[in-house]
Design a protein around this motif. Structure first.
Motif, PDB file in Angstrom:
ATOM      1  N   LEU A 155       4.812 -23.847  63.254  1.00 54.10           N
ATOM      2  CA  LEU A 155       3.691 -24.783  63.115  1.00 54.10           C
ATOM      3  C   LEU A 155       3.306 -25.353  64.478  1.00 54.10           C
ATOM      4  O   LEU A 155       2.121 -25.514  64.791  1.00 54.10           O
ATOM      5  N   ALA A 156       4.320 -25.633  65.301  1.00 52.63           N
ATOM      6  CA  ALA A 156       4.051 -26.176  66.629  1.00 52.63           C
ATOM      7  C   ALA A 156       3.358 -25.160  67.532  1.00 52.63           C
ATOM      8  O   ALA A 156       2.681 -25.524  68.494  1.00 52.63           O
ATOM      9  N   HIS A 157       3.533 -23.872  67.225  1.00 46.03           N
ATOM     10  CA  HIS A 157       2.938 -22.805  68.036  1.00 46.03           C
ATOM     11  C   HIS A 157       1.671 -22.225  67.397  1.00 46.03           C
ATOM     12  O   HIS A 157       1.273 -21.094  67.708  1.00 46.03           O
ATOM     13  N   LEU A 158       1.037 -22.983  66.518  1.00 44.73           N
ATOM     14  CA  LEU A 158      -0.151 -22.474  65.821  1.00 44.73           C
ATOM     15  C   LEU A 158      -1.234 -21.995  66.790  1.00 44.73           C
ATOM     16  O   LEU A 158      -1.928 -21.009  66.515  1.00 44.73           O
ATOM     17  N   SER A 159      -1.372 -22.667  67.907  1.00 38.88           N
ATOM     18  CA  SER A 159      -2.430 -22.288  68.849  1.00 38.88           C
ATOM     19  C   SER A 159      -2.173 -20.941  69.501  1.00 38.88           C
ATOM     20  O   SER A 159      -3.082 -20.344  70.091  1.00 38.88           O
ATOM     21  N   ASP A 160      -0.943 -20.418  69.387  1.00 39.44           N
ATOM     22  CA  ASP A 160      -0.612 -19.129  69.993  1.00 39.44           C
ATOM     23  C   ASP A 160      -0.708 -17.970  68.999  1.00 39.44           C
ATOM     24  O   ASP A 160      -0.507 -16.804  69.376  1.00 39.44           O
ATOM     25  N   LEU A 161      -0.994 -18.275  67.745  1.00 39.48           N
ATOM     26  CA  LEU A 161      -0.954 -17.247  66.712  1.00 39.48           C
ATOM     27  C   LEU A 161      -2.044 -16.198  66.853  1.00 39.48           C
ATOM     28  O   LEU A 161      -1.903 -15.073  66.344  1.00 39.48           O
ATOM     29  N   GLN A 162      -3.152 -16.520  67.518  1.00 34.15           N
ATOM     30  CA  GLN A 162      -4.233 -15.544  67.622  1.00 34.15           C
ATOM     31  C   GLN A 162      -3.824 -14.312  68.430  1.00 34.15           C
ATOM     32  O   GLN A 162      -4.417 -13.245  68.278  1.00 34.15           O
ATOM     33  N   GLY A 163      -2.794 -14.447  69.265  1.00 32.48           N
ATOM     34  CA  GLY A 163      -2.353 -13.309  70.061  1.00 32.48           C
ATOM     35  C   GLY A 163      -1.256 -12.490  69.404  1.00 32.48           C
ATOM     36  O   GLY A 163      -0.805 -11.479  69.973  1.00 32.48           O
ATOM     37  N   VAL A 164      -0.803 -12.874  68.222  1.00 28.73           N
ATOM     38  CA  VAL A 164       0.295 -12.179  67.553  1.00 28.73           C
ATOM     39  C   VAL A 164      -0.156 -10.819  67.034  1.00 28.73           C
ATOM     40  O   VAL A 164      -1.221 -10.680  66.428  1.00 28.73           O
ATOM     41  N   ASP A 165       0.654  -9.790  67.289  1.00 27.73           N
ATOM     42  CA  ASP A 165       0.412  -8.441  66.778  1.00 27.73           C
ATOM     43  C   ASP A 165       0.939  -8.399  65.342  1.00 27.73           C
ATOM     44  O   ASP A 165       2.150  -8.395  65.109  1.00 27.73           O
TER      45      ASP A 165
END
Length: 255
Positions: free
Chosen positions: A193-203
């Motif tokens: 949840l704390a890393h939600l802003s990084d999820l767009q780069g997840v493969d």
């Protein structure tokens, strides 16, 4: 993808058998095996660890052994800690982050090789009854520290929770593993949840393969854990972790 699938199986086995340890392999596999940046690898690792720890918990004996009040205290203090760790991770250089993670892996490996599992019982009365209020302060402080590491490195923290529950609080090995799986599941979800802003780069393909193989391995491993020589499994895994830590440190220093 074969490497990711194999790593998922190893991670799931570790979470199911030990209630800890598999998460320390997730980040190096994603960074060096899949070529992901730490910013992308950390939320992926958190998602995989959350699912695999949940799978390891699903066996019926594990659920009966969970000390729910302790797990709740660990989780309540760990989730805010994961947000603090996430904020800290964004201020660090990638190589420094990976070097720090390799040091953490080495510490984990040494602790597992030493097998320091005997400790002082802070959660039971003289008569043997479980009293969670006796270990509340230690549980809260340790939970917060594990939460910081969860957000910082993308690990569930089970390798710290299990020894903390046995050495600092005095829970039995079975209770510590089962309770750790609950804490790791919640901590990983909080870190994600704390890393939600990084999820767009997840493969999503890598995430799916990693998560599914880890989950499929963790469920049967959780049910077979009591039949296998836990000391041998733990020591073998510790050697693997130590070797990976040396490789990551060399890559961070020379890269």
């Amino acid at each position: 993808m074969p490497l990711i699938a194999a790593a998922g199986i190893v991670l799931g086995l570790c979470m199911g058998l030990l209630g800890a340890g598999g998460s320390v392999l997730a980040l190096p596999v994603l960074v060096h095996g899949a070529g992901q940046s730490p910013a992308t690898a950390i939320p992926t690792a958190l998602a995989v660890v959350a699912l695999s720890s949940l799978g390891g918990l699903l066996s019926r004996p594990r659920l009966r052994q969970v000390r729910w009040p302790v797990a709740a205290v660990f989780a309540a203090s760990g989730v805010p800690g994961s947000f603090a760790g996430t904020a800290l991770s964004r201020t660090l250089d990638d190589d420094l982050l990976l070097l720090g993670f390799s040091v953490l892996m080495a510490v984990v490996a040494v602790r597992m090789l030493r097998g320091d599992d005997a400790g002082v019982d802070h959660c039971h009365t003289a008569g043997g009854a479980f009293d969670w209020r006796r270990c509340l302060p230690r549980s809260a402080l340790t939970g917060a520290g594990v939460g910081v590491l969860t957000g910082l490195f993308g690990v569930g923290g089970g390798f710290l929770v299990v020894p903390a529950l046995t050495v600092l609080l005095g829970l039995s090995a079975g209770q510590a593993v089962a309770t750790s799986l609950v804490v790791v599941t919640v901590n990983s979800a909080g870190g994600l949840l704390a890393h939600l802003s990084d999820l767009q780069g997840v493969d999503l393909g890598v995430l799916a393969v990693f998560a599914v193989t880890a989950l499929l391995a963790s469920v049967p491993a959780g049910r077979l854990a009591h039949r296998l020589p836990g000391e041998l499994v733990r020591r073998a895994f510790a050697v693997v972790v130590l070797l990976v830590a040396v490789g990551m440190a060399a890559g961070a220093l020379l890269g």
